[in-house]
Design a protein around this motif. Sequence first.
Motif, PDB file in Angstrom:
ATOM      1  N   UNK A 194      50.582  78.532  28.502  1.00 53.74           N
ATOM      2  CA  UNK A 194      50.948  77.284  27.838  1.00 53.74           C
ATOM      3  C   UNK A 194      49.709  76.468  27.485  1.00 53.74           C
ATOM      4  N   UNK A 195      48.709  76.526  28.339  1.00 55.65           N
ATOM      5  CA  UNK A 195      47.433  75.846  28.085  1.00 55.65           C
ATOM      6  C   UNK A 195      46.313  76.815  28.418  1.00 55.65           C
ATOM      7  N   UNK A 196      45.333  76.869  27.550  1.00 57.67           N
ATOM      8  CA  UNK A 196      44.215  77.794  27.728  1.00 57.67           C
ATOM      9  C   UNK A 196      42.939  77.036  27.384  1.00 57.67           C
ATOM     10  N   UNK A 197      42.234  76.583  28.406  1.00 58.00           N
ATOM     11  CA  UNK A 197      41.048  75.737  28.233  1.00 58.00           C
ATOM     12  C   UNK A 197      39.774  76.517  28.538  1.00 58.00           C
ATOM     13  N   UNK A 198      38.734  76.243  27.775  1.00 62.28           N
ATOM     14  CA  UNK A 198      37.419  76.826  28.018  1.00 62.28           C
ATOM     15  C   UNK A 198      36.444  75.703  28.352  1.00 62.28           C
ATOM     16  N   UNK A 199      35.770  75.812  29.491  1.00 60.56           N
ATOM     17  CA  UNK A 199      34.831  74.790  29.943  1.00 60.56           C
ATOM     18  C   UNK A 199      33.449  75.419  30.118  1.00 60.56           C
ATOM     19  N   UNK A 200      32.474  74.890  29.403  1.00 56.61           N
ATOM     20  CA  UNK A 200      31.109  75.388  29.485  1.00 56.61           C
ATOM     21  C   UNK A 200      30.275  74.424  30.309  1.00 56.61           C
ATOM     22  N   UNK A 201      29.676  74.931  31.369  1.00 57.26           N
ATOM     23  CA  UNK A 201      28.866  74.134  32.295  1.00 57.26           C
ATOM     24  C   UNK A 201      27.399  74.240  31.901  1.00 57.26           C
ATOM     25  N   UNK A 202      26.699  73.107  31.942  1.00 56.90           N
ATOM     26  CA  UNK A 202      25.289  73.127  31.571  1.00 56.90           C
ATOM     27  C   UNK A 202      24.601  71.935  32.219  1.00 56.90           C
ATOM     28  N   UNK A 203      23.273  71.933  32.130  1.00 53.83           N
ATOM     29  CA  UNK A 203      22.483  70.825  32.677  1.00 53.83           C
ATOM     30  C   UNK A 203      21.330  70.521  31.735  1.00 53.83           C
ATOM     31  N   UNK A 204      20.923  69.244  31.742  1.00 57.53           N
ATOM     32  CA  UNK A 204      19.943  68.740  30.792  1.00 57.53           C
ATOM     33  C   UNK A 204      18.957  67.821  31.500  1.00 57.53           C
ATOM     34  N   UNK A 205      17.884  67.473  30.804  1.00 54.82           N
ATOM     35  CA  UNK A 205      16.941  66.462  31.273  1.00 54.82           C
ATOM     36  C   UNK A 205      17.256  65.141  30.573  1.00 54.82           C
TER      37      UNK A 205
END
Length: 551
Positions: A194-205
């Motif tokens: 019913x729900x299909x989510x994509x989450x991309x994890x990242x880090x920055x300065x």
Amino acid sequence: MKNKLKLLLAIGAIGIVLTGCFDNNKHEGMDHSNMNKNEQKEALTNTTKPKQEPNTAMLTKQTPVVNGKEYTITAQASNLKVSNDKTLPVWTFNNSVPGPEIRVKVGDTVKINLKNELEEPVSIHWHGYPVPNAMDGIPGVTQDAVVAGKTFTYEFKATVPGTYWYHSHQDSVNQLDKGLYGTFIVEDPNESYDRDYTLVLDEWMSSGSMDMGKEAEGESSNHDMGNMEGMDHSQMGHSQSDSNEMEGMDHSKMNMGDMGGHDMSMYDLFTINGKSGDAINKLVVKEGDKVRIRLINAGYITHTMHLHGHEFKIIASDGQPVNSPAVITDQGISIAPGERYDIEFTANNPGNWLLEEHGKDERVKNMRTVIAYEGVTAQTDASNAKEQLPAFDLTNYGKQAQTKFSLNQKFDQDVLMNLNTEMKDGKMVYTINGKVFPDTDRIKVDKGEKVKVTFVNKSMKDDHPMHLHGHFFQVLSRNGNPLEGSPVIKDTLNVKPGEEYVIAFEADNPGDWMFHCHDLHHAADGMVTDVMYNGYKSNYIPDPSVGNKPE
């Protein structure tokens, strides 16, 4: 690679495409590929354009960017508004970070046209996907990097369902840091959510060390985005106190200090889909929904995620299904650089629940989103990020099943890879069996061979998430103990200090394939080798004028 970059600054707040075409009047799910139309051409094209769904559907259910089989992806400079008070200069695919989510179905032949509007050459590597070798996107190995103003077309058949991603493999330690990545989802016709989510994890300065604003005003800067020598992250080794002095520093000459390798505290801003803290879009669900969340780590730091308020299953790792996954709750899922984990749960506990990073580090508090039930106004549950939480163990999860490999069988090759952090000629490097690329020992195979590889991490402090291009491998043992749960099939495996893993793969995809650490700082400083097929001949001849830089 020394040309100055002519910069385009985006007008207004540039956000992030979560999965594509959402109502632009709403903050959640803004499609920034359609912003600033006077300055930019349509960045993503589809030869068979789908009908727009009604806006109400878009706001309640994630939809693919497009539903066709041919795409155009444009590399270009922009700004990314990660929160109300922080905008970062970035490089993008289609003016968004992450770039557009490409969704296809098993059996589709996918055609992706990479167009480069940057002045630096770029490429696309399909991380985890067993594409033909010529489509692997490795500059100087499988293709020339795509120079400014040129286009390269990737074409391959989608044969294996799952969660994957794509990113530049040209000077990748820097170009990923700047935002050149996106997601690639191959849908299984036998699965439905019913729900299909994509989450991309990242880090920055957050220091703004990659500030393009000065360049736009005609001022010069040592950290010019087009001058890679002045912005070389491949050999950085800072403490957090250094980050305010990052501007203009030549990172290529920095000393990492001790055998702990890179000090990653310089990355002080954590994001999900290019947003941080309260700016991160909520994941809307309805009671009774079957929900899938695809977690992808595009950064260089392991992130441990915790889903509140629900029982859930880990249904896939690196896109490959887990056999008979058990229902668990309140466990931390550690996702190393390059890895993917898919979780599934039933929305049966109305409220507003956190999905957040777990840890004592102050930085983790901004890596969180909310599972928000439709029609529920209850306050979001409180964070418990610093409390003790059991760690999810993939090597002892699910049920055993028949597999291609076992520890007891005969292998055609038995390869040892000692992974280490060492000083050589006054410089910190990352070695495989005491050697740095390009002097590491290649793994030479014949098609059909079965190869066993033993990883031993001899580094004192550094994790090494080892990634094999073009193949999946099976994890057979950890620290001498055979796996007891579901077969673990991966393309990226995190080996922590002192750990030993045995893996096996079949040489079933002829070519010249990279095998490297996906903390790309480590790869840039030596931790790379190749799997090379005997007798494989490519028609590709590198152009020495391009400046190919495969790591």
